[in-house]
Design a protein around this motif. Structure first.
Motif, PDB file in Angstrom:
ATOM      1  N   VAL A   1       0.857  -1.182   0.000  1.00  0.00           N
ATOM      2  CA  VAL A   1       0.000   0.000   0.000  1.00  0.00           C
ATOM      3  C   VAL A   1       0.903   1.245   0.000  1.00  0.00           C
ATOM      4  CG1 VAL A   1      -1.911  -1.141   1.181  1.00  0.00           C
ATOM      5  CG2 VAL A   1      -0.124  -0.024   2.529  1.00  0.00           C
ATOM      6  N   PRO A   2       0.355   2.416  -0.348  1.00  0.00           N
ATOM      7  CA  PRO A   2       1.212   3.610  -0.416  1.00  0.00           C
ATOM      8  C   PRO A   2       1.976   3.895   0.874  1.00  0.00           C
ATOM      9  CG  PRO A   2      -0.875   4.042  -1.496  1.00  0.00           C
ATOM     10  CD  PRO A   2      -1.012   2.694  -0.870  1.00  0.00           C
TER      11      PRO A   2
ATOM     12  N   THR B   1       6.285   4.181   9.906  1.00  0.00           N
ATOM     13  CA  THR B   1       5.611   3.850   8.651  1.00  0.00           C
ATOM     14  C   THR B   1       6.633   3.305   7.656  1.00  0.00           C
ATOM     15  OG1 THR B   1       5.894   6.114   7.836  1.00  0.00           O
ATOM     16  CG2 THR B   1       3.804   5.601   8.924  1.00  0.00           C
ATOM     17  N   LYS B   2       6.118   2.596   6.652  1.00  0.00           N
ATOM     18  CA  LYS B   2       6.924   2.095   5.553  1.00  0.00           C
ATOM     19  C   LYS B   2       6.236   2.473   4.248  1.00  0.00           C
ATOM     20  CE  LYS B   2       9.930  -0.367   8.095  1.00  0.00           C
ATOM     21  NZ  LYS B   2      11.388  -0.098   8.128  1.00  0.00           N
ATOM     22  N   ALA B   3       7.041   2.867   3.255  1.00  0.00           N
ATOM     23  CA  ALA B   3       6.486   3.258   1.964  1.00  0.00           C
ATOM     24  C   ALA B   3       6.274   2.039   1.074  1.00  0.00           C
ATOM     25  CB  ALA B   3       7.422   4.248   1.278  1.00  0.00           C
ATOM     26  N   GLN B   4       5.408   2.194   0.074  1.00  0.00           N
ATOM     27  CA  GLN B   4       5.085   1.119  -0.854  1.00  0.00           C
ATOM     28  C   GLN B   4       6.343   0.595  -1.549  1.00  0.00           C
ATOM     29  OE1 GLN B   4       2.362   2.188  -4.022  1.00  0.00           O
ATOM     30  NE2 GLN B   4       1.373   0.197  -3.866  1.00  0.00           N
TER      31      GLN B   4
ATOM     32  N   THR C   1       5.023 -11.046  -2.813  1.00  0.00           N
ATOM     33  CA  THR C   1       5.660 -10.889  -4.119  1.00  0.00           C
ATOM     34  C   THR C   1       6.342  -9.538  -4.206  1.00  0.00           C
ATOM     35  OG1 THR C   1       3.920 -12.241  -5.121  1.00  0.00           O
ATOM     36  CG2 THR C   1       5.280 -10.924  -6.604  1.00  0.00           C
ATOM     37  N   ALA C   2       7.584  -9.536  -4.624  1.00  0.00           N
ATOM     38  CA  ALA C   2       8.320  -8.284  -4.778  1.00  0.00           C
ATOM     39  C   ALA C   2       7.737  -7.484  -5.932  1.00  0.00           C
ATOM     40  CB  ALA C   2       9.791  -8.558  -5.036  1.00  0.00           C
ATOM     41  N   PRO C   3       7.660  -6.171  -5.812  1.00  0.00           N
ATOM     42  CA  PRO C   3       7.142  -5.356  -6.917  1.00  0.00           C
ATOM     43  C   PRO C   3       8.076  -5.446  -8.120  1.00  0.00           C
ATOM     44  CG  PRO C   3       8.136  -3.963  -5.239  1.00  0.00           C
ATOM     45  CD  PRO C   3       8.090  -5.346  -4.671  1.00  0.00           C
ATOM     46  N   VAL C   4       7.496  -5.299  -9.316  1.00  0.00           N
ATOM     47  CA  VAL C   4       8.288  -5.381 -10.540  1.00  0.00           C
ATOM     48  C   VAL C   4       9.338  -4.289 -10.559  1.00  0.00           C
ATOM     49  CG1 VAL C   4       8.183  -5.240 -13.055  1.00  0.00           C
ATOM     50  CG2 VAL C   4       6.381  -6.433 -11.788  1.00  0.00           C
TER      51      VAL C   4
ATOM     52  N   TYR D   1       0.295  12.847   8.335  1.00  0.00           N
ATOM     53  CA  TYR D   1       1.758  12.866   8.300  1.00  0.00           C
ATOM     54  C   TYR D   1       2.148  11.744   7.359  1.00  0.00           C
ATOM     55  CZ  TYR D   1       6.588  12.109   9.890  1.00  0.00           C
ATOM     56  OH  TYR D   1       7.934  11.933   9.949  1.00  0.00           O
ATOM     57  N   ALA D   2       2.776  12.066   6.243  1.00  0.00           N
ATOM     58  CA  ALA D   2       2.980  11.052   5.210  1.00  0.00           C
ATOM     59  C   ALA D   2       4.140  11.454   4.300  1.00  0.00           C
ATOM     60  CB  ALA D   2       1.703  10.893   4.384  1.00  0.00           C
ATOM     61  N   PRO D   3       4.609  10.498   3.486  1.00  0.00           N
ATOM     62  CA  PRO D   3       5.633  10.835   2.499  1.00  0.00           C
ATOM     63  C   PRO D   3       5.113  11.868   1.500  1.00  0.00           C
ATOM     64  CG  PRO D   3       5.493   8.464   2.788  1.00  0.00           C
ATOM     65  CD  PRO D   3       4.318   9.037   3.508  1.00  0.00           C
TER      66      PRO D   3
END
Length: 542
Positions: A357-358, A375-378, A408-411, A525-527
């Motif tokens: 997720v984002p 938090t962790k980014a997409q 699954t790792a993102p492409v 509060y976000a990237p």
């Protein structure tokens, strides 16, 4: 000849006596009263005599018969008009506020005559006093922010403020609500209608029926999310007129996420299955045994570190060890601590996952009941072990939900935000204060052209945050862009402008921002957003 002159005088006298009297317009001098025409004896007038035409009187209030004298009434609306006559066609000559006491006489059309030039409509007054010295009234603030004063009038000093929909109780004094402690609120900014939609008086118990349920600030999905409850959690409150559960004045839950059946009952309810499992208490301080599968239930017993327990898992990760006896899965492990190792993991194999997720929350424990610690980014890769309820344990104090991870790792990893060269250190006390204020509004609702601090759009949020520190920014993104100085090395407290979305945010450091982004996120509060036209601006004086 003498006879002719005598006849002429007679005709002239008759003509003068029978002619109509003409009313002249009033002049600077009072006109004499017109004489009543007299007809000489023996002669009949050829035309009827006309009465004098009176001058038009000046406009005045109609004098209506009095039907009731010496009555006392109280204003029953927030603000009531006082008019110069007994109908709405007369001009307004003053106002009275809710609860004000008025005396006078009731005229035949029902209006209250306070004086010869002051009248009030029956629809805005009541024969019963709204509140008394012995019985309190309950009201709600009907404006965004309202002042609390030290006395019942605008001449008294402000001693505090209230926010929209805040509930207060007190007694009326000259149209002001006395709420105790020498504090008063004007009746003009209060309403007797509960903004929560009204509720039944009966308190009911409900249980969360979905994995994670939102708690909102008001009784509909248009209100901001102010918290969450996990499946099986017991909540109590009253039912509003639209079916929502009112937990408190600022906490409501939708009926679609609740059930009236206790999942901790004998029938099993929210249990995850019937398979018996063996676990061990891994918490050094021991584990509480509660009457239901959630921390809102009462503690009925306890188990020491290393204790062996057997039971079945509920769907929200609690172990049911008997009738109305539950232990949190976060305090258990499948490995006997006496034999070494363990923790609260359901296995010991290290696995790799990717954020799907984002922005994904990292929590201090394996459920949404625990606080967010990061938090962790997409696309970010994370490794750890899987707990007994499916969460990924990254470390002893970091956990992530399976719903935000992928096997699954993102492409290809998403393009990172334009990286600032680095945050110059140290920051200033003013910038730190701005960051503290910006963070205090996280979770507040987004509303286009919203009125701070009740709701914000992007530029209203930046305007409001800086205003709290005596810095006056223009109200719109367009105008805020014109007063800042562009910089290439931003510091926390600088503004971030997005050309693509015409959006503004407050830079928080390390590629993060505070901003009022959209109705679904509210203030967050976000990237930073990905925008090739993004640039940074320094506010004068910061």
């Amino acid at each position: 000849m003498s006879r002719t002159r005598s006849l002429s005088r007679t005709l002239i006298a008759v003509t003068a006596a029978t002619a109509p009297v003409l009313a002249l317009a009033p002049s600077a001098h009072a006109a004499p009263q017109p004489q009543v025409p007299r007809t000489p004896l023996g002669l009949l007038p050829t035309t009827p005599a006309l009465p004098a035409t009176p001058a038009a009187p000046a406009p005045a209030a109609r004098v209506l018969p009095t039907v009731e004298q010496g009555v006392t009434r109280w204003v029953s609306v927030d603000v009531a008009n006082v008019r110069s006559g007994p109908s709405t066609s007369y001009r307004v000559v003053g106002t009275k506020t809710l609860g004000a006491r008025v005396q006078g006489t009731v005229v035949s059309n029902g209006w209250l005559k306070i004086s010869s030039t002051q009248y009030m409509a029956p629809s805005v007054v009541s024969s019963s006093r709204p509140g008394s010295s012995t019985q309190a009234d309950t009201m709600w603030l009907d404006v965004a922010v309202g002042n609390v004063r030290s006395g019942p009038g605008l001449g008294y000093r402000v001693v505090g403020t209230m926010t929209h929909r805040q509930k207060v109780s007190g007694t009326w004094v000259n149209g002001w609500l006395k709420i105790g402690g020498g504090k008063y609120v004007s009746g003009t900014i209060l309403t007797s209608t509960n903004p929560g939609g009204g509720s039944t008086a009966e308190t009911v118990d409900r249980w969360v029926s979905v994995p994670t349920a939102n708690v909102r600030r008001g009784p509909s999905t248009s209100y901001a999310v102010v918290g969450t409850k996990s499946q099986g959690t017991k909540v109590s409150g009253t039912i509003t007129s639209n079916g929502w559960l009112k937990i408190s004045d600022t906490q409501y839950m939708a009926p679609s996420v609740l059930t009236g059946t206790d999942p901790g009952g004998e029938a099993g309810g929210g249990d995850g299955g019937t398979e018996q499992v063996t676990q061990y208490v891994s918490a050094r301080a021991g584990a509480n045994v509660r009457s239901g599968p959630g921390t809102s239930y009462g503690i009925v017993d306890g188990r020491a570190f290393g204790s062996k327990v057997t039971g079945t898992w509920t769907s929200n990760g609690w172990l049911k060890i008997g009738t109305k006896r539950y232990i949190a899965g976060s305090t258990l492990t499948s490995t006997d601590p006496a034999g070494g190792g363990g923790g609260d993991d359901g296995g010991t194999t290290t696995v790799e996952r990717w954020v799907s997720v984002p922005v994904a929350n990292v929590r201090s424990g394996p459920s949404t009941a625990y606080q967010v610690v990061g938090t962790k980014a997409q696309g970010t890769s994370v490794t750890g072990t899987i707990t007994s309820n499916g969460w990924l344990r990254i470390s002893s104090t970091q956990y992530m939900a399976p719903s935000v991870l992928s096997t699954t790792a993102p492409v290809s990893a998403p393009a990172p935000a334009p990286p600032p060269p680095g945050d110059p250190a140290p920051t200033t006390p003013l910038r730190e204060a701005i960051m503290t204020t910006a963070a205090s509004y996280v979770g507040y609702p987004y509303e286009l052209y919203g009125t701070p601090p009740d709701a914000f759009d992007c530029s209203a949020y930046t305007w409001w945050v800086f205003k709290q520190h005596g810095i006056n920014l223009p109200r719109t993104v367009r105008d805020q862009r014109t007063v800042v100085t562009p910089v290439t090395e931003p510091q926390p407290g600088d503004l971030v402008f997005y050309t693509k979305w015409y959006h503004v945010a407050i830079y928080a450091g390390n590629g993060m921002v505070y901003d009022a982004r959209n109705p679904s996120t509210g203030v967050m509060y976000a990237p930073m957003l990905q925008d090739p036209g993004m640039w940074y601006g320094r506010v004068p004086g910061v």
